[in-house]
Design an enzyme around this catalytic site. Structure first.
Site, PDB file in Angstrom:
ATOM      1  N   ASP A   1      33.568  89.006   6.837  1.00 15.07           N
ATOM      2  CA  ASP A   1      32.996  88.776   5.506  1.00 15.07           C
ATOM      3  C   ASP A   1      34.073  89.009   4.437  1.00 15.07           C
ATOM      4  OD1 ASP A   1      30.905  88.266   3.726  1.00 15.07           O
ATOM      5  OD2 ASP A   1      30.384  90.383   3.555  1.00 15.07           O
ATOM      6  N   HIS A   2      34.245  88.046   3.537  1.00  9.87           N
ATOM      7  CA  HIS A   2      35.235  88.153   2.453  1.00  9.87           C
ATOM      8  C   HIS A   2      36.640  88.510   2.949  1.00  9.87           C
ATOM      9  CE1 HIS A   2      32.332  87.645  -0.795  1.00  9.87           C
ATOM     10  NE2 HIS A   2      31.523  88.441  -0.120  1.00  9.87           N
TER      11      HIS A   2
ATOM     12  N   GLU B   1      34.774  80.418  -0.296  1.00 12.52           N
ATOM     13  CA  GLU B   1      34.018  80.741  -1.519  1.00 12.52           C
ATOM     14  C   GLU B   1      34.660  80.060  -2.714  1.00 12.52           C
ATOM     15  OE1 GLU B   1      33.022  84.892  -2.251  1.00 12.52           O
ATOM     16  OE2 GLU B   1      33.390  84.650  -4.394  1.00 12.52           O
TER      17      GLU B   1
ATOM     18  N   HIS C   1      27.051  90.355  -6.356  1.00 11.39           N
ATOM     19  CA  HIS C   1      27.021  91.384  -5.317  1.00 11.39           C
ATOM     20  C   HIS C   1      26.476  92.689  -5.900  1.00 11.39           C
ATOM     21  CE1 HIS C   1      30.155  88.763  -3.359  1.00 11.39           C
ATOM     22  NE2 HIS C   1      29.332  89.011  -2.350  1.00 11.39           N
ATOM     23  N   GLY C   2      25.828  93.462  -5.074  1.00 14.35           N
ATOM     24  CA  GLY C   2      25.357  94.792  -5.494  1.00 14.35           C
ATOM     25  C   GLY C   2      24.037  94.721  -6.229  1.00 14.35           C
TER      26      GLY C   2
ATOM     27  N   GLY D   1      25.322  88.002  -2.090  1.00 14.62           N
ATOM     28  CA  GLY D   1      24.659  88.892  -3.060  1.00 14.62           C
ATOM     29  C   GLY D   1      23.158  88.680  -3.125  1.00 14.62           C
TER      30      GLY D   1
ATOM     31  N   ASN E   1      23.223  86.231   2.681  1.00 15.50           N
ATOM     32  CA  ASN E   1      23.900  87.506   2.983  1.00 15.50           C
ATOM     33  C   ASN E   1      23.212  88.702   2.328  1.00 15.50           C
ATOM     34  OD1 ASN E   1      25.748  85.699   3.983  1.00 15.50           O
ATOM     35  ND2 ASN E   1      27.481  86.448   2.794  1.00 15.50           N
TER      36      ASN E   1
ATOM     37  N   ASN F   1      23.320  92.976   2.155  1.00 19.16           N
ATOM     38  CA  ASN F   1      23.938  94.255   2.488  1.00 19.16           C
ATOM     39  C   ASN F   1      23.289  95.387   1.686  1.00 19.16           C
ATOM     40  OD1 ASN F   1      25.644  96.182   3.526  1.00 19.16           O
ATOM     41  ND2 ASN F   1      27.375  95.668   2.233  1.00 19.16           N
TER      42      ASN F   1
HETATM   43  O1  G3H Z   1      29.051  89.346   1.532  1.00 16.69           O
HETATM   44  C1  G3H Z   1      28.104  90.139   1.504  1.00 16.69           C
HETATM   45  C2  G3H Z   1      26.917  89.852   0.733  1.00 16.69           C
HETATM   46  O2  G3H Z   1      27.177  88.916  -0.245  1.00 16.69           O
HETATM   47  C3  G3H Z   1      26.052  91.015   0.400  1.00 16.69           C
HETATM   48  O3  G3H Z   1      25.686  91.150  -0.948  1.00 16.69           O
HETATM   49  O4  G3H Z   1      25.229  93.585  -1.000  1.00 16.69           O
HETATM   50  O5  G3H Z   1      24.478  92.129  -2.810  1.00 16.69           O
HETATM   51  O6  G3H Z   1      23.395  91.996  -0.585  1.00 16.69           O
HETATM   52  P1  G3H Z   1      24.634  92.263  -1.349  1.00 16.69           P
HETATM   53 ZN    ZN Z   2      29.453  88.458  -0.389  1.00 14.62          ZN
END
Ligand code: G3H
Ligand code: ZN
Length: 279
Positions: free
Chosen positions: A86-87, A137, A175-176, A203, A224, A226
């Site tokens: 990821d990234h 991206e 994100h976040g 995100g 995605n 997280n």
């Molecule tokens: O690449 C990881 C995701 O974009 C997670 O984003 O933490 O905002 O769900 P998030």
């Molecule tokens: Zn991401």
């Protein structure tokens, strides 16, 4: 038969069916087990996203792959599973991941100018294809408390010509934790959908369910998550420690967040599985 896949075929099928496949980010061995067990229970494919930070924390690229392979075998996992960088910040990092056995990589050159993004993505694809999926991206996608960025469609067309498998555009997602109302640009998404490539929503934590459904209807195929998992898990663990001050066994502490994390995974799968909603 191995369940490890690059998820290319599954993503194309999902796009045709207006469904989406989740990427859940893993942070340690336990999270990997929780996520795999729940996805298996739900019988739904999963992309295990691993950031460079998580790779370093867990021990390295090979350790990540071996943990996942070990769990797949010991837990009798039969659903399709992808191991995704990821990234990825550089071509070198993506190559390390590929050599270690990752089935999918993201090269995130979204903060560079488009020519560099295209050049480096192209070079990586020559090494990665046909076996490994490549995600790129373009935006860049914002993060908490920063302004939203929006992808330019013409730039996307140029990046897609590199032969990438999935495209992560910036459509107002961040994100976040979102610090206000989530404002996604559905007109932009509609135009991107016409480019005919599986689109990735980064995100996705904190985006209301109705918006997620709308995104899937407009071609978002990989989503995605997280932060939502982290918050749910951490809240439960915090409560457990406060209520059980005598406990020091790390297994009990880490496990106290298991059900909360699995509930998030289950709910997201039900949201992404379009058979569960009609519109
Ligand atoms: O690449 C990881 C995701 O974009 C997670 O984003 O933490 O905002 O769900 P998030
Ligand atoms: Zn991401």
């Amino acid at each position: 038969m191995s369940v490890l896949t690059n998820m290319k075929e599954e993503l194309i099928n999902a796009k045709n069916k207006k469904q989406a496949i989740p990427q859940f980010n893993i942070n340690n061995l336990e999270w990997t087990r929780f996520i795999l067990e729940e996805c298996q229970k739900e019988n739904y494919p999963v992309i295990l996203g691993v950031s460079e930070g998580a790779i370093k924390y867990i021990g390295g690229y090979k350790t990540v792959v071996n943990i996942i392979k070990g769990l797949i075998s010991d837990l009798g996992i039969t659903i399709p599973v992808s191991i995704h960088l990821d990234h990825g910040s550089s071509k070198e990092s993506c190559i390390k991941a590929i050599k270690a056995g990752f089935t999918s990589v993201m090269l995130d050159k979204s903060k560079e100018n488009l020519d560099i993004n295209i050049k480096e993505t192209k070079e990586l694809i020559e090494l990665a294809h046909p076996n490994v999926l490549v995600e790129a991206e373009i935006g860049p996608i914002g993060s908490t408390n920063k302004n939203e960025n929006y992808t330019n469609v013409e730039d996307c067309k140029k990046l897609i010509k590199t032969n990438i498998d999935t495209l992560a555009p910036a459509i107002g997602n961040k994100h976040g934790i979102y610090d206000g109302e989530v404002k996604l640009d559905y007109n932009l998404l509609e135009q991107l959908d016409k480019l005919n490539i599986p689109l990735v929503l980064h995100g996705a934590s904190g985006i209301p369910d109705e918006d997620i459904k709308k995104c899937i209807g407009l071609g978002i195929t990989k989503i995605n998550f997280n932060t939502d998992l982290q918050i749910a898990w951490a809240n439960e663990v915090r409560k457990y420690i406060e209520n059980n001050k005598e406990v020091y066994d790390p297994r009990k502490i880490i496990k106290s967040g298991e059900e909360a994390l699995k509930t998030i995974v289950r709910n997201k799968i039900n949201l992404l599985n379009r058979q569960n909603h009609t519109k």
